[in-house]
Design a protein around this motif. Structure first.
Motif, mmCIF file in Angstrom:
data_model
loop_
_atom_site.group_PDB
_atom_site.id
_atom_site.type_symbol
_atom_site.label_atom_id
_atom_site.label_comp_id
_atom_site.label_asym_id
_atom_site.label_seq_id
_atom_site.Cartn_x
_atom_site.Cartn_y
_atom_site.Cartn_z
ATOM 1 N N LEU A 1 0.579 -1.104 -0.143
ATOM 2 C CA LEU A 1 -0.104 -0.461 0.186
ATOM 3 C C LEU A 1 0.745 1.403 0.042
ATOM 4 C CD1 LEU A 1 -3.159 -0.705 2.226
ATOM 5 C CD2 LEU A 1 -2.986 -0.898 -0.076
ATOM 6 N N GLY A 2 1.682 0.903 0.793
ATOM 7 C CA GLY A 2 2.627 2.409 1.029
ATOM 8 C C GLY A 2 3.274 2.530 -0.486
ATOM 9 N N LEU A 3 3.959 2.178 -1.246
ATOM 10 C CA LEU A 3 4.891 1.914 -1.941
ATOM 11 C C LEU A 3 3.775 2.265 -3.646
ATOM 12 C CD1 LEU A 3 7.212 -1.117 -3.134
ATOM 13 C CD2 LEU A 3 7.949 1.487 -3.399
ATOM 14 N N GLY A 4 2.825 1.596 -2.840
ATOM 15 C CA GLY A 4 1.438 2.003 -4.510
ATOM 16 C C GLY A 4 0.907 3.552 -4.644
ATOM 17 N N ALA A 5 0.971 4.066 -2.768
ATOM 18 C CA ALA A 5 0.323 5.011 -3.079
ATOM 19 C C ALA A 5 1.350 6.226 -3.120
ATOM 20 C CB ALA A 5 -0.294 4.537 -1.084
ATOM 21 N N VAL A 6 2.662 6.378 -3.069
ATOM 22 C CA VAL A 6 3.939 6.933 -3.269
ATOM 23 C C VAL A 6 4.394 6.955 -4.464
ATOM 24 C CG1 VAL A 6 6.395 7.171 -3.071
ATOM 25 C CG2 VAL A 6 5.083 6.617 -1.348
ATOM 26 N N MET A 7 3.795 5.667 -5.173
ATOM 27 C CA MET A 7 4.188 6.477 -6.647
ATOM 28 C C MET A 7 2.849 6.744 -7.418
ATOM 29 S SD MET A 7 6.914 4.980 -7.876
ATOM 30 C CE MET A 7 7.116 4.459 -9.043
ATOM 31 N N GLY A 8 1.638 6.722 -6.951
ATOM 32 C CA GLY A 8 0.720 7.149 -7.828
ATOM 33 C C GLY A 8 0.141 8.598 -7.030
ATOM 34 N N LEU A 9 0.682 8.513 -6.106
ATOM 35 C CA LEU A 9 1.241 10.407 -5.306
ATOM 36 C C LEU A 9 2.197 11.334 -6.279
ATOM 37 C CD1 LEU A 9 0.877 10.140 -1.796
ATOM 38 C CD2 LEU A 9 -1.565 11.255 -3.597
ATOM 39 N N GLY A 10 3.008 10.628 -6.807
ATOM 40 C CA GLY A 10 4.558 11.400 -7.697
ATOM 41 C C GLY A 10 4.036 10.996 -8.753
ATOM 42 N N THR A 11 2.718 9.916 -9.671
ATOM 43 C CA THR A 11 2.129 10.141 -10.805
ATOM 44 C C THR A 11 1.445 11.921 -11.390
ATOM 45 O OG1 THR A 11 2.814 8.126 -10.778
ATOM 46 C CG2 THR A 11 0.969 9.529 -13.355
ATOM 47 N N LEU A 12 0.426 12.009 -10.045
ATOM 48 C CA LEU A 12 -0.294 13.120 -10.302
ATOM 49 C C LEU A 12 0.242 13.788 -9.770
ATOM 50 C CD1 LEU A 12 -3.274 11.339 -8.145
ATOM 51 C CD2 LEU A 12 -3.119 11.393 -10.628
ATOM 52 N N THR A 13 1.951 14.457 -9.106
ATOM 53 C CA THR A 13 2.143 15.163 -9.044
ATOM 54 C C THR A 13 3.386 15.822 -10.382
ATOM 55 O OG1 THR A 13 2.460 14.908 -6.745
ATOM 56 C CG2 THR A 13 3.867 16.532 -7.717
ATOM 57 N N ARG A 14 3.923 14.890 -10.768
ATOM 58 C CA ARG A 14 4.445 14.613 -12.198
ATOM 59 C C ARG A 14 4.188 13.494 -12.525
ATOM 60 N NH1 ARG A 14 6.790 19.133 -14.449
ATOM 61 N NH2 ARG A 14 7.903 18.069 -15.447
ATOM 62 N N ALA A 15 3.794 13.581 -14.276
ATOM 63 C CA ALA A 15 3.440 12.065 -14.783
ATOM 64 C C ALA A 15 4.926 10.946 -14.884
ATOM 65 C CB ALA A 15 2.478 12.162 -16.173
#
Length: 500
Positions: free
Chosen positions: A179-193
């Motif tokens: 969950l942590g890795l998925g959340a961080v990668m998803g939020l990072g993508t919503l900041t910079r694709a």
């Protein structure tokens, strides 16, 4: 139970106290930098304009609950959402952006502290503080973390990505880590694709670091689940964009339809085409958009702009195949511009580069002096070459993260800020060769970190002197001016120097 004394508390929780001290020192320096800056009340900086105007407008709309007309999803949504949240909590701007800049400075300082926390396991206590000191005092980051820049938020997600990737290493992640890795990668993508493009590099590291005797199926399922969580976080953005893209297609039914499924942004094909053509400079240039007199305004109802949005990758690749010599020179120019991020020094006076230089379009200021660039580039390369050795295995992940950013740079634009944003992975690689040298010489191991720390402390003293001046420092600027009102075009190249 008797309360712990301060020395006992420090001995029991040295990592937490170290991170707290790093946060406080970083925030103090950012506050001193703002106190001595002429632009502390502006939403942008004289050293970086970027997309501040868009972020401010989008944040106002979000804070007021107002929806504008359907527009292309060009900018990832998370940083405007963060700024809109600040506008709601702190109130809308009333002539000064200082409260929001201080809030962003807190975010940037937290990133430095969190990096120091996971660097401690890689570099040891002394060298992790040296690396954190370089991050905290970086002039480029003093600028970026005190202005409306989504790099500040992007660096935080990258810090978490690296820390979690190293924590999991090559084993199958636990459910919490999934969950942590998925959340961080998803939020990072919503900041910079492009953050989503880190997944192959994370998986390569995890695959090469895994135990060969373990079962493959649980490992693959857990890592696949982490990727799935990151994609799920993109669904709300994709659904919001779906309605927008349908409206835009309905406005121009005679043109080839735009894709309706856009998870984050449409800028991939467009930026690739703008970055790879005969007139490309290596940095950002809207030359292709300006054709036909559109003055840099992207309009999906124009056939030439629609073509770039749909077929930009094919157009850029076709030019590279037709002109391989020019394409190779352009790739080197992009890398050279990216490495210009190493020109930026430390402290409020950007030592040793100084405060005379240029701000390229949509990029951070870079000084004329290049004293640091190539020595630091050599040090970075040495760190990356050391990372494949078994003794430095965790550094391989950091090298892969830097490699990802290099490939993004070669494909698109050469930004100095593109180097700064990978500081969570890049700085340990810069310090690694010095640490290895210190391990071979006991005297160096003891003295070099202490000497570096003492020199870095001078930065805070100078910042205090600048901040307590009666008048803030002023800067002169020259560049292209607007033909109507004679003002500098902030999105164009601007030359800066301190006012005598």
């Amino acid at each position: 139970m008797a309360p712990l004394s301060l020395p006992d508390a420090f001995r029991r929780h040295p990592a937490a106290w170290g991170m707290a001290a790093t946060f406080a020192a970083s925030l103090l320096l950012r506050g001193l930098y703002l106190a001595g800056s002429p632009d502390r009340d502006w939403p942008f900086s004289v050293f970086f304009a970027g997309d501040a105007r868009f972020f401010h407008t989008a944040a106002l709309d979000l804070a007021r609950g107002r929806e504008g007309p359907a527009a292309l999803p060009y900018h990832p949504p998370l940083f405007p959402a963060l700024l809109g949240f600040l506008y709601r909590v702190l109130g809308e701007p009333r002539g000064s952006a200082l409260p929001y800049k201080l809030a962003l400075a807190c975010l940037g300082s937290a990133t430095v502290a969190l990096c120091q926390g996971f660097w401690r396991r890689l570099l040891g206590t002394a060298w992790s503080f040296v690396a954190a000191g370089l991050y905290a005092t970086s002039f480029g980051w003093l600028v970026l973390s005190t202005t409306y820049s989504n790099e500040t938020l992007s660096a935080l997600w990258l810090c978490f990505t690296c820390a979690l990737g190293l924590r999991v290493d090559g084993r199958a992640p636990s459910r919490a880590e999934v969950l942590g890795l998925g959340a961080v990668m998803g939020l990072g993508t919503l900041t910079r694709a492009e953050h989503l493009g880190l997944w192959p590099f994370l998986l390569v590291y995890a695959w090469t670091a895994r135990e060969r005797t373990g079962r493959l199926t649980p490992w693959a399922l857990r890592w696949g689940a982490a990727v799935g969580v990151s994609l799920l976080l993109l669904v709300p953005s994709a659904l919001r964009n779906l309605d927008t893209m349908r409206q835009l297609n309905a406005r121009a039914p005679h043109l080839e339809p735009l894709p309706e499924w856009v998870p984050v942004t449409v800028y991939g094909p467009l930026n690739f085409a703008m970055a790879n053509h005969a007139g490309a400079t290596g940095g950002f240039t809207p030359a292709l958009i300006n054709q036909g007199g559109s003055n840099g305004q992207l309009d999906p109802s124009r056939p030439e702009h629609r073509h770039l949005l749909l077929h930009g990758y094919a157009q850029g690749l076709r030019w590279m195949v037709d002109a391989p010599g020019e394409a190779a020179r352009l790739l080197w120019t992009k890398l050279d511009l990216w490495l210009d991020g190493l020109r930026l020094g430390i402290g409020v006076s950007d030592v040793p580069g100084g405060l005379t230089g240029e701000r390229a379009p949509v990029d951070v200021f870079v000084p004329d002096a290049a004293w640091l660039k190539w020595p630091l580039a050599a040090l970075l390369l040495a760190g990356m070459l050391l990372s494949p050795r078994p003794a430095h295995a965790p550094f391989r992940l950091l090298s892969l993260v830097v490699l990802h950013r290099v490939l993004v740079t070669l494909a698109f634009f050469g930004y100095a800020r593109g180097l700064l944003v990978v500081f969570p992975a890049l700085l340990p690689l810069l310090v690694l060769p010095l640490k290895v040298l210190g391990e071979r010489h006991a005297a160096v191991a003891r003295r070099l970190p202490a000497l570096a720390g003492a020199l870095l402390l001078l930065v805070w003293a100078e910042a205090a002197l600048v901040a307590t001046r009666e008048t803030p420092r002023r800067f002169m600027a020259s560049g292209t001016t607007d033909a109507v009102n004679g003002k500098l075009i902030q999105d164009d190249r601007v030359r800066l120097w301190p006012q005598p």
